[in-house]
Design a protein around this motif. Structure first.
Motif, PDB file in Angstrom:
ATOM      1  N   ASN A   1       3.797   1.426  -1.040  1.00 20.49           N
ATOM      2  CA  ASN A   1       4.711   1.581  -2.488  1.00 20.49           C
ATOM      3  C   ASN A   1       3.607   1.991  -3.452  1.00 20.49           C
ATOM      4  O   ASN A   1       4.003   2.716  -4.435  1.00 20.49           O
ATOM      5  CB  ASN A   1       5.207   0.081  -2.880  1.00 20.49           C
ATOM      6  CG  ASN A   1       6.195   0.030  -2.096  1.00 20.49           C
ATOM      7  OD1 ASN A   1       7.147   0.756  -1.646  1.00 20.49           O
ATOM      8  ND2 ASN A   1       6.586  -1.377  -1.872  1.00 20.49           N
ATOM      9  N   LYS A   2       2.380   1.635  -3.472  1.00 14.18           N
ATOM     10  CA  LYS A   2       1.163   2.161  -4.351  1.00 14.18           C
ATOM     11  C   LYS A   2       1.077   3.540  -4.208  1.00 14.18           C
ATOM     12  O   LYS A   2       1.041   4.219  -5.348  1.00 14.18           O
ATOM     13  CB  LYS A   2       0.151   1.314  -4.123  1.00 14.18           C
ATOM     14  CG  LYS A   2      -1.118   1.718  -5.184  1.00 14.18           C
ATOM     15  CD  LYS A   2      -2.117   0.488  -4.974  1.00 14.18           C
ATOM     16  CE  LYS A   2      -3.233   1.184  -4.183  1.00 14.18           C
ATOM     17  NZ  LYS A   2      -4.450   0.556  -4.209  1.00 14.18           N
ATOM     18  N   LEU A   3       0.859   4.038  -3.111  1.00 10.17           N
ATOM     19  CA  LEU A   3       0.621   5.461  -2.921  1.00 10.17           C
ATOM     20  C   LEU A   3       2.032   6.391  -3.249  1.00 10.17           C
ATOM     21  O   LEU A   3       1.923   7.325  -3.759  1.00 10.17           O
ATOM     22  CB  LEU A   3       0.613   5.693  -1.367  1.00 10.17           C
ATOM     23  CG  LEU A   3      -0.924   5.293  -0.933  1.00 10.17           C
ATOM     24  CD1 LEU A   3      -0.940   5.368   0.509  1.00 10.17           C
ATOM     25  CD2 LEU A   3      -2.103   5.911  -1.692  1.00 10.17           C
TER      26      LEU A   3
ATOM     27  N   ASP B   1       3.945   5.402  -5.540  1.00  5.39           N
ATOM     28  CA  ASP B   1       4.188   5.578  -7.211  1.00  5.39           C
ATOM     29  C   ASP B   1       3.070   6.343  -7.461  1.00  5.39           C
ATOM     30  O   ASP B   1       3.317   6.963  -8.769  1.00  5.39           O
ATOM     31  CB  ASP B   1       3.837   4.023  -7.829  1.00  5.39           C
ATOM     32  CG  ASP B   1       5.123   3.154  -7.092  1.00  5.39           C
ATOM     33  OD1 ASP B   1       6.166   3.695  -7.155  1.00  5.39           O
ATOM     34  OD2 ASP B   1       4.919   1.889  -7.521  1.00  5.39           O
ATOM     35  N   ASN B   2       1.832   6.423  -7.163  1.00  6.48           N
ATOM     36  CA  ASN B   2       0.865   7.310  -7.660  1.00  6.48           C
ATOM     37  C   ASN B   2       0.732   8.582  -6.584  1.00  6.48           C
ATOM     38  O   ASN B   2       0.023   8.749  -5.498  1.00  6.48           O
ATOM     39  CB  ASN B   2      -0.445   6.554  -7.431  1.00  6.48           C
ATOM     40  CG  ASN B   2      -1.538   7.402  -7.767  1.00  6.48           C
ATOM     41  OD1 ASN B   2      -1.464   8.390  -8.740  1.00  6.48           O
ATOM     42  ND2 ASN B   2      -2.760   7.014  -7.889  1.00  6.48           N
ATOM     43  N   ASP B   3       1.629   9.628  -6.943  1.00  2.86           N
ATOM     44  CA  ASP B   3       1.814  10.731  -6.213  1.00  2.86           C
ATOM     45  C   ASP B   3       1.033  11.963  -6.447  1.00  2.86           C
ATOM     46  O   ASP B   3       1.214  12.878  -6.109  1.00  2.86           O
ATOM     47  CB  ASP B   3       3.290  11.114  -6.044  1.00  2.86           C
ATOM     48  CG  ASP B   3       3.828  11.622  -7.691  1.00  2.86           C
ATOM     49  OD1 ASP B   3       3.052  11.473  -8.495  1.00  2.86           O
ATOM     50  OD2 ASP B   3       4.770  12.154  -7.724  1.00  2.86           O
ATOM     51  N   GLY B   4       0.229  11.613  -7.246  1.00  6.42           N
ATOM     52  CA  GLY B   4      -1.194  12.634  -7.563  1.00  6.42           C
ATOM     53  C   GLY B   4      -0.907  13.216  -8.636  1.00  6.42           C
ATOM     54  O   GLY B   4      -1.785  14.031  -9.242  1.00  6.42           O
ATOM     55  N   THR B   5       0.241  12.835  -9.669  1.00  9.84           N
ATOM     56  CA  THR B   5       0.448  13.608 -10.755  1.00  9.84           C
ATOM     57  C   THR B   5      -0.659  13.072 -12.056  1.00  9.84           C
ATOM     58  O   THR B   5      -0.800  13.812 -12.866  1.00  9.84           O
ATOM     59  CB  THR B   5       1.823  13.593 -11.186  1.00  9.84           C
ATOM     60  OG1 THR B   5       2.196  12.093 -11.494  1.00  9.84           O
ATOM     61  CG2 THR B   5       2.923  14.234 -10.267  1.00  9.84           C
ATOM     62  N   ASN B   6      -0.886  11.776 -11.832  1.00 16.36           N
ATOM     63  CA  ASN B   6      -1.835  11.497 -13.067  1.00 16.36           C
ATOM     64  C   ASN B   6      -3.310  11.483 -12.468  1.00 16.36           C
ATOM     65  O   ASN B   6      -3.977  10.822 -13.004  1.00 16.36           O
ATOM     66  CB  ASN B   6      -1.399  10.124 -13.262  1.00 16.36           C
ATOM     67  CG  ASN B   6       0.150  10.108 -13.953  1.00 16.36           C
ATOM     68  OD1 ASN B   6       0.320  10.944 -14.576  1.00 16.36           O
ATOM     69  ND2 ASN B   6       0.811   8.955 -13.993  1.00 16.36           N
ATOM     70  N   ASN B   7      -3.655  12.040 -11.448  1.00 17.08           N
ATOM     71  CA  ASN B   7      -5.056  11.939 -10.728  1.00 17.08           C
ATOM     72  C   ASN B   7      -5.831  12.899 -11.478  1.00 17.08           C
ATOM     73  O   ASN B   7      -5.509  14.258 -11.048  1.00 17.08           O
ATOM     74  CB  ASN B   7      -5.030  11.725  -9.121  1.00 17.08           C
ATOM     75  CG  ASN B   7      -6.273  11.823  -8.709  1.00 17.08           C
ATOM     76  OD1 ASN B   7      -7.376  11.842  -9.263  1.00 17.08           O
ATOM     77  ND2 ASN B   7      -6.222  11.892  -7.194  1.00 17.08           N
TER      78      ASN B   7
ATOM     79  N   GLU C   1       0.866  -1.304   0.071  1.00 13.51           N
ATOM     80  CA  GLU C   1      -0.094   0.056   0.065  1.00 13.51           C
ATOM     81  C   GLU C   1       1.065   1.261   0.078  1.00 13.51           C
ATOM     82  O   GLU C   1       0.637   2.163  -0.841  1.00 13.51           O
ATOM     83  CB  GLU C   1      -0.872  -0.063   1.278  1.00 13.51           C
ATOM     84  CG  GLU C   1      -1.880   1.288   1.298  1.00 13.51           C
ATOM     85  CD  GLU C   1      -2.969   1.104   0.254  1.00 13.51           C
ATOM     86  OE1 GLU C   1      -3.504   2.132  -0.233  1.00 13.51           O
ATOM     87  OE2 GLU C   1      -3.274  -0.104  -0.313  1.00 13.51           O
TER      88      GLU C   1
ATOM     89  N   ASN D   1      -6.999  15.477  -9.257  1.00 12.45           N
ATOM     90  CA  ASN D   1      -6.113  16.606  -8.326  1.00 12.45           C
ATOM     91  C   ASN D   1      -6.713  18.112  -8.251  1.00 12.45           C
ATOM     92  O   ASN D   1      -6.522  18.526  -9.656  1.00 12.45           O
ATOM     93  CB  ASN D   1      -4.670  16.184  -8.929  1.00 12.45           C
ATOM     94  CG  ASN D   1      -3.660  17.004  -8.138  1.00 12.45           C
ATOM     95  OD1 ASN D   1      -3.991  17.490  -7.058  1.00 12.45           O
ATOM     96  ND2 ASN D   1      -2.254  16.577  -8.289  1.00 12.45           N
TER      97      ASN D   1
END
Length: 79
Positions: A59-61, A63-69, A57, A72
């Motif tokens: 690592n998943k967070l 990797d997904n630091d919000g730039t592709n959200n 979990e 956002n």
């Protein structure tokens, strides 16, 4: 003056393990030792699973630091 450490903080050696095993045998009895070992094994397995899940979990967070959200709200680029 004491020339060395009073207590060694390491893994128990063969003799120490035998003493520990004898004390456990006296306290719990021969009939309960398999139950005790089984429950310790299950607890270890559950702890390792929880540790693995938490690590995944994190690592998943990371990797997904919000730039592709797409949701956002901090994105200030013009659309």
């Amino acid at each position: 003056m004491i020339a060395g450490p009073v207590i060694a903080w390491g893994m128990p050696s063969g003799g120490e393990l035998l003493v520990i095993l004898a004390i456990v045998l006296i306290l719990f009895g021969a009939k309960r030792l398999p139950e005790l070992a089984r429950s310790l094994g299950q607890a270890k397995k559950e702890f390792q699973k929880a540790t693995k899940d938490a690590s995944e979990e994190i690592n998943k967070l990371a990797d997904n630091d919000g730039t592709n959200n797409p949701n956002n709200k901090t994105d200030v680029r013009p659309k």
